[in-house]
Design a protein around this motif. Sequence first.
Motif, PDB file in Angstrom:
ATOM      1  N   CYS A   1      24.993 -46.298 -16.756  1.00  0.00           N
ATOM      2  CA  CYS A   1      25.025 -45.023 -17.235  1.00  0.00           C
ATOM      3  C   CYS A   1      24.946 -45.398 -18.714  1.00  0.00           C
ATOM      4  CB  CYS A   1      26.184 -44.269 -16.865  1.00  0.00           C
ATOM      5  SG  CYS A   1      26.312 -42.839 -17.547  1.00  0.00           S
TER       6      CYS A   1
ATOM      7  N   HIS B   1      26.470 -43.569 -20.879  1.00  0.00           N
ATOM      8  CA  HIS B   1      27.780 -43.168 -21.564  1.00  0.00           C
ATOM      9  C   HIS B   1      28.690 -44.025 -21.255  1.00  0.00           C
ATOM     10  CE1 HIS B   1      31.665 -40.571 -20.871  1.00  0.00           C
ATOM     11  NE2 HIS B   1      31.173 -40.488 -22.241  1.00  0.00           N
ATOM     12  N   ALA B   2      29.050 -44.626 -20.175  1.00  0.00           N
ATOM     13  CA  ALA B   2      30.340 -45.606 -20.385  1.00  0.00           C
ATOM     14  C   ALA B   2      29.991 -46.730 -19.345  1.00  0.00           C
ATOM     15  CB  ALA B   2      31.686 -44.893 -20.038  1.00  0.00           C
TER      16      ALA B   2
ATOM     17  N   ALA C   1      28.744 -46.883 -16.062  1.00  0.00           N
ATOM     18  CA  ALA C   1      28.926 -46.903 -14.826  1.00  0.00           C
ATOM     19  C   ALA C   1      27.551 -47.291 -14.003  1.00  0.00           C
ATOM     20  CB  ALA C   1      29.451 -45.665 -14.312  1.00  0.00           C
TER      21      ALA C   1
ATOM     22  N   CYS D   1      25.997 -39.588 -12.279  1.00  0.00           N
ATOM     23  CA  CYS D   1      26.812 -40.623 -12.687  1.00  0.00           C
ATOM     24  C   CYS D   1      28.088 -40.586 -11.774  1.00  0.00           C
ATOM     25  CB  CYS D   1      27.072 -40.623 -13.762  1.00  0.00           C
ATOM     26  SG  CYS D   1      28.231 -42.228 -14.505  1.00  0.00           S
TER      27      CYS D   1
ATOM     28  N   MET E   1      31.098 -41.722 -12.407  1.00  0.00           N
ATOM     29  CA  MET E   1      32.115 -41.894 -13.262  1.00  0.00           C
ATOM     30  C   MET E   1      32.817 -40.540 -13.729  1.00  0.00           C
ATOM     31  SD  MET E   1      33.481 -44.768 -15.903  1.00  0.00           S
ATOM     32  CE  MET E   1      33.264 -46.067 -14.799  1.00  0.00           C
ATOM     33  N   HIS E   2      31.704 -39.945 -14.686  1.00  0.00           N
ATOM     34  CA  HIS E   2      31.998 -38.750 -15.511  1.00  0.00           C
ATOM     35  C   HIS E   2      31.115 -37.494 -15.154  1.00  0.00           C
ATOM     36  CE1 HIS E   2      33.694 -41.841 -18.084  1.00  0.00           C
ATOM     37  NE2 HIS E   2      34.777 -41.505 -17.688  1.00  0.00           N
TER      38      HIS E   2
ATOM     39  N   ALA F   1      27.942 -37.135 -15.772  1.00  0.00           N
ATOM     40  CA  ALA F   1      26.573 -36.820 -16.355  1.00  0.00           C
ATOM     41  C   ALA F   1      25.367 -36.990 -15.394  1.00  0.00           C
ATOM     42  CB  ALA F   1      26.384 -37.984 -17.425  1.00  0.00           C
TER      43      ALA F   1
HETATM   44  S1  FES Z   1      29.957 -43.326 -17.231  1.00  0.00           S
HETATM   45 FE1  FES Z   1      28.287 -41.841 -16.726  1.00  0.00          FE
HETATM   46  S2  FES Z   1      29.016 -40.042 -17.395  1.00  0.00           S
HETATM   47 FE2  FES Z   1      30.535 -41.279 -17.885  1.00  0.00          FE
END
Ligand code: FES
Length: 89
Positions: free
Chosen positions: A27, A29-30, A32, A46, A48-49, A51
């Motif tokens: 991902c 974003h962070a 995952a 995703c 984790m959060h 998205a």
């Molecule tokens: S790690 Fe994918 S939305 Fe945060």
Amino acid sequence: MRSCRVGERDVVVCHTRSGVYALDNICTHALARMSEGRLKGERLICPMHGASFDVSDGRVLAGPATTPLSVHTVRVVDGAIEIAVLESA
Ligand code: FES
């Protein structure tokens, strides 16, 4: 949905009603692993959060991610999935 290694890349392969797609499995974003999330139609979500990304072009459909996933070229030959990873992707 399956994960695999293509060279040095961690790739997620998504089989949807419209075809087979390959995207980066991390991902934007962070970090995952997208293959641990869910596939809902053409939407890759995703774990984790939450998205979500369009599997056909990697664009962000819902945040918190803002950067698209890289999409790789796929073809199916005699039932085998072949993936070409762009080094610049
Ligand atoms: S790690 Fe994918 S939305 Fe945060």
